[in-house]
Write a protein that holds these residues in place. Sequence first.
Motif, PDB file in Angstrom:
ATOM      1  N   HIS A  30      -3.608  -4.640  40.446  1.00  0.00           N
ATOM      2  CA  HIS A  30      -4.408  -4.536  39.141  1.00  0.00           C
ATOM      3  C   HIS A  30      -5.396  -3.402  39.146  1.00  0.00           C
ATOM      4  O   HIS A  30      -5.932  -2.907  40.322  1.00  0.00           O
ATOM      5  N   LYS A  33     -11.935  -3.817  38.261  1.00  0.00           N
ATOM      6  CA  LYS A  33     -12.252  -4.678  37.556  1.00  0.00           C
ATOM      7  C   LYS A  33     -14.092  -4.501  37.848  1.00  0.00           C
ATOM      8  O   LYS A  33     -14.557  -3.954  38.413  1.00  0.00           O
ATOM      9  N   ASN A  44     -12.685  -9.152  33.567  1.00  0.00           N
ATOM     10  CA  ASN A  44     -12.019  -7.993  33.035  1.00  0.00           C
ATOM     11  C   ASN A  44     -12.020  -7.052  33.695  1.00  0.00           C
ATOM     12  O   ASN A  44     -12.545  -6.826  34.947  1.00  0.00           O
ATOM     13  N   LEU A  45     -11.373  -5.735  33.073  1.00  0.00           N
ATOM     14  CA  LEU A  45     -11.318  -4.323  33.781  1.00  0.00           C
ATOM     15  C   LEU A  45     -12.703  -3.556  33.439  1.00  0.00           C
ATOM     16  O   LEU A  45     -13.239  -3.956  32.520  1.00  0.00           O
ATOM     17  N   GLY A  49     -11.332   1.056  35.137  1.00  0.00           N
ATOM     18  CA  GLY A  49      -9.884   0.168  34.994  1.00  0.00           C
ATOM     19  C   GLY A  49      -9.147   0.496  33.940  1.00  0.00           C
ATOM     20  O   GLY A  49      -7.871   0.345  34.062  1.00  0.00           O
ATOM     21  N   ARG A  75      -7.483  -9.453  34.535  1.00  0.00           N
ATOM     22  CA  ARG A  75      -7.499  -7.971  35.115  1.00  0.00           C
ATOM     23  C   ARG A  75      -5.986  -7.617  35.268  1.00  0.00           C
ATOM     24  O   ARG A  75      -5.799  -6.285  35.082  1.00  0.00           O
ATOM     25  N   THR A  79      -4.131  -4.574  32.859  1.00  0.00           N
ATOM     26  CA  THR A  79      -3.435  -3.636  33.629  1.00  0.00           C
ATOM     27  C   THR A  79      -2.031  -3.505  33.023  1.00  0.00           C
ATOM     28  O   THR A  79      -1.552  -2.177  32.982  1.00  0.00           O
ATOM     29  N   ASN A 143      -6.825   0.875  44.162  1.00  0.00           N
ATOM     30  CA  ASN A 143      -6.210   0.386  42.920  1.00  0.00           C
ATOM     31  C   ASN A 143      -5.046   1.446  42.609  1.00  0.00           C
ATOM     32  O   ASN A 143      -4.557   1.445  41.660  1.00  0.00           O
TER      33      ASN A 143
END
Length: 164
Positions: A30, A33, A44-45, A49, A75, A79, A143
């Motif tokens: 993902h 975050k 959540n992001l 993100g 998340r 994504t 990420n």
Amino acid sequence: MKKLVLAFSVLFISLNSYSQEITTYYFIRHAEKLRIDKTDRNPNLNDDGLKRAEAWKEVFSAISFDAVYSTDYSRTKLTAKPTADSKNLPILLYRPDNMYSEAFQNNTKGKTVLVVGHSNTTNVFANKVLGEEKYDEINDSNNSNLYIVTVIDGKPSAILLKIN
């Protein structure tokens, strides 16, 4: 000229009669975050993100996915969403405690699949498909890993890319 056409026809028929079954998995973690509340198990992001999720959509723009999988966390679903939406695909859920199950293998056999997971599951999932412990856990600040695992007639191979 007729011999040349005949030769190409035979070659074409031969190549098409030898069909390989190819399954390709694209594994990502993902995107970044929110880290405001350390007790929030389902954040959540953050803004970076959300930008990365959109960037993944662009990275995957030329790939024809048959399915998009995510764990049931905000998340991971956030994504996966831009890519899934761009391909008109629903986000299918998988449980990280039951990765690469027989049902998952049967449902994805011969397909091209995006799988969105976590720092401690994405590498594990890729390793399960490979049948070996090739990849270590992802650092919490990373990420950008993209694991591409291809299974051709039951023989897996993989590559790890960093997409910043």
